[in-house]
Every structure is written in structure tokens, then in C-alpha cells.
Scaffold this active site. Structure first.
Site, PDB file in Angstrom:
ATOM      1  N   HIS A 143       0.751  -1.281   0.064  1.00 54.40           N
ATOM      2  CA  HIS A 143       0.165  -0.167   0.068  1.00 54.40           C
ATOM      3  C   HIS A 143       0.659   1.119   0.118  1.00 54.40           C
ATOM      4  O   HIS A 143       0.397   2.670   0.373  1.00 54.40           O
ATOM      5  CB  HIS A 143      -0.965  -0.015   1.243  1.00 54.40           C
ATOM      6  CG  HIS A 143      -1.610  -1.241   1.586  1.00 54.40           C
ATOM      7  ND1 HIS A 143      -2.543  -1.806   0.388  1.00 54.40           N
ATOM      8  CD2 HIS A 143      -1.761  -2.091   2.428  1.00 54.40           C
ATOM      9  CE1 HIS A 143      -3.230  -2.782   0.808  1.00 54.40           C
ATOM     10  NE2 HIS A 143      -2.698  -2.983   1.981  1.00 54.40           N
ATOM     11  N   HIS A 159      -6.935  -4.538  -0.805  1.00 56.39           N
ATOM     12  CA  HIS A 159      -6.350  -5.792  -1.282  1.00 56.39           C
ATOM     13  C   HIS A 159      -7.037  -6.454  -2.344  1.00 56.39           C
ATOM     14  O   HIS A 159      -6.483  -7.595  -2.568  1.00 56.39           O
ATOM     15  CB  HIS A 159      -6.567  -6.724  -0.030  1.00 56.39           C
ATOM     16  CG  HIS A 159      -6.047  -6.116   1.273  1.00 56.39           C
ATOM     17  ND1 HIS A 159      -6.804  -5.404   2.141  1.00 56.39           N
ATOM     18  CD2 HIS A 159      -4.889  -5.962   1.921  1.00 56.39           C
ATOM     19  CE1 HIS A 159      -6.282  -5.124   3.198  1.00 56.39           C
ATOM     20  NE2 HIS A 159      -4.960  -5.351   3.108  1.00 56.39           N
TER      21      HIS A 159
END
Length: 332
Positions: free
Chosen positions: A56, A215
Site C-alpha cells: 500500500h 487488497h
């Protein structure tokens, strides 16, 4: 799969080593267990610690530094950090003023941060971020997911901590910012986890995933690709409806964050900003602060999220305050 990789099992350590070397003036990398801290330890303040699965970037390591985090704990790609990482990071940055954990609402993150917190011998508290209005539950969470709004929480709480505010005040501000922030994401492609070597999910060229998680977990619905204005319309409607459900009015100044998932060019992100700004203006919303770019990514996913934070004088003050990190630098 085509990626810049040497060995799959060394991707994270080599990436973190590169990050730490590139920003050696800001951060220090620790190993066995792995965590990162400020190069110069802050004193006489609440220590702000965050973390989560890698993939991320720049969340969370990119926000270590003055005005934001004291430490970050990176797990493997899309995998929670372990309790020993979190415990050692907290102990390394603790300065007798307590530690505040900022944790995205994913089951593994919540469980491991709780386990670490139970072993701490000093004062601590947790802010759980849950800004994603797309779904209430997913395969990764119990309750709303924590996504790009986490950045806003970390920025505001980090600023307050620099003033010497106590742990209770820092937690209270973090909880308020989280409550006044709403996000929703849209994916045009999947992402590819290096260890898996294939796309996380299949999506046709003529489809998009509305409300996708960071995700690659599914969102509200799979639908046909449309013009950007139509996509943004649905996103803004979802965010405004979320504020209404919370009993918050959207007719106030806001911060608008257009966040890329890693593979969407800035040309398209600014186009999304243009569309969102028009729609918010039509609803009587005034954009007082803006941020556009890749701040909470999902590896190589094409797509973006829209985040709106309802501003008040306190949140605005701490958003505007000086910050010096690898990913955010202004006013200092």
C-alpha cells in the site's frame, strides 16, 4: 507476471532497504523483527505507531517523520504485521507519554495490534480507521474497512502529538477524524501479489468493480465500464449517503482526496478530481483542502478511491500544520 523482482521471498526486505537508504535522513530500518522508526527519536510526546500489510506504499512507512508517525510496522504483502514487530516498534519510540496505535479495520491487523498492546507495560490506546463506505463487512473485516482515510487520521493525530497533547486528546481527535471521513474505491483491473504470480481476481476489459477494497477484495457490485462522470457520481452519492446515515451534514468545508491504487496515471486522477469537484459544488459542498496522487495503493491495481473529510477548525489546523516525511512535506 512481469515485475522488477530478484527473488520473490526477498521483495519486501530489498524494497524496505531501498526505502531506508533513499530516506536515511528521515527513517531507520530495524530487522528481526522488521519495523521502521524516525531517524531522530522524538521526545516528550505521545508516540504514534501504525502499520499493516505491505503493498500500500507509501502507507505507512512513507509517513514516518515530523508531524506524522514515529514508527511503522510493515507486514508481508497484504499480510498483517506480527505482534513482536508491533511490540518492539512501540518500545523503541515510547517516551513515557504513551503510545497511540492507528490501525486499519482488518481482522488480522486488529488482532495482532491487540495482542501487542496487551504486552505493553505502559499507557496506550488505539484508533481504528473504518472510512470505507462501500461495504459493512468483507472477507477481510468485521465492520467497515480502513482505507485511504487512514492517511488523514495519521496526519491530524501526528500534528496534535507534536504539540505535546496527551494520549486521550490524540485518540479523541483520531476518532473524530475517522468518523468525519468517508471513502469508496473503484478498480479497473486486479492487482498481482508477487508470491501468487497471478491476478487476485478476474475482471473483463469492459467491467469495473465498484467499492473494491485495497487488497482486491470485492466491493458493492461488478458493472459495465462507464464514463468517468457517471462513475464519480455514484461514488459521491455513496459518500454523501454515508454522512447522512451517521447524522452528519455534508454542507460544510471538506478535504477531497483522490487516491490512486498504483497503476492509474495522474492525468486520470486529476480528471476524477475535476468531476468530483463539480458534483460536490452542486451539492453545496466547498472544497477547502485537496490532495491528489498515490497515497494508499494496492500494488499495481488500476483504479482510484475518493475520500471526503468534513473539516472543522481543529481538523483544518492539524491538516495544515508542518509535516516532513518521505511522502508528505510541507510547511517546514
Amino acid at each position: 507476471m512481469k515485475k522488477f523482482i530478484n527473488q520473490v521471498d526477498q521483495v519486501l526486505v530489498e524494497s524496505l532497504s531501498g526505502f531506508a537508504n533513499a530516506h536515511h535522513d528521515l527513517v531507520t530500518l530495524h530487522v528481526d523483527p522488521t519495523y521502521l522508526t524516525r531517524r531522530e527519536k522524538a521526545v516528550n510526546k505521545v508516540a504514534i505507531v501504525s502499520g499493516g500489510g505491505s503493498g500500500h506504499e507509501p502507507l505507512h512507512a512513507g509517513y514516518i517523520g515530523y508531524g506524522m508517525l514515529d514508527a511503522a510496522c510493515p507486514g508481508q504483502v497484504f499480510t498483517s504485521p506480527t505482534p513482536d514487530q508491533i511490540l518492539e516498534a512501540a518500545e523503541a519510540v515510547h517516551t513515557d507519554q504513551g503510545v497511540l496505535f492507528i490501525v486499519k479495520n482488518y481482522a488480522g491487523d486488529v488482532m495482532n495490534f491487540e495482542m501487542a498492546a496487551e504486552m505493553l507495560p505502559f499507557q496506550h490506546a488505539t484508533v481504528l480507521t473504518s472510512d470505507d463506505c462501500a461495504v459493512v463487512n468483507s472477507t477481510y473485516t468485521t465492520g467497515r474497512r480502513g482505507v485511504a482515510g487512514t492517511l488523514i487520521v495519521e496526519k491530524c493525530v501526528g500534528s496534535l502529538a507534536e504539540t505535546g497533547a496527551d494520549l486521550a486528546a490524540c485518540k479523541a481527535l483520531g476518532d473524530k477524524v475517522n468518523q468525519q471521513t468517508s471513502s469508496i474505491g473503484v478498480a479497473l483491473t486486479s492487482c498481482t501479489v508477487p508470491a501468487a504470480g497471478r491476478a487476485t481476481f478476474d475482471i473483463a476489459d469492459i467491467e469495473l468493480e465498484m467499492g473494491v477494497g485495497i487488497h482486491g477484495e470485492p466491493g458493492r457490485r461488478r458493472e459495465q465500464m462507464r464514463e468517468a462522470d457517471a462513475i464519480v457520481h455514484d461514488c459521491i452519492q455513496a459518500i454523501l449517503a454515508d454522512f447522512a446515515t451517521k447524522g452528519l451534514t455534508h454542507r460544510q468545508d471538506v478535504l477531497l482526496l483522490i487516491n490512486g491504487f498504483g497503476a492509474t496515471p495522474l492525468m486520470e486522477l486529476y480528471l476524477l478530481y475535476h468531476s468530483a469537484a463539480k458534483l460536490l459544488a452542486a451539492h453545496g459542498v466547498r472544497i477547502e483542502r485537496s490532495l491528489v496522487g498515490n497515497y494508499t495503493t494496492a500494488l499495481d491495481m488500476a483504479g482510484a478511491s475518493i475520500t471526503v473529510c468534513l473539516l472543522d477548525d481543529e481538523i483544518k489546523q492539524h491538516w495544515d500544520s508542518p509535516v516532513h516525511t518521505a511522502a508528505l512535506r510541507w510547511g517546514r
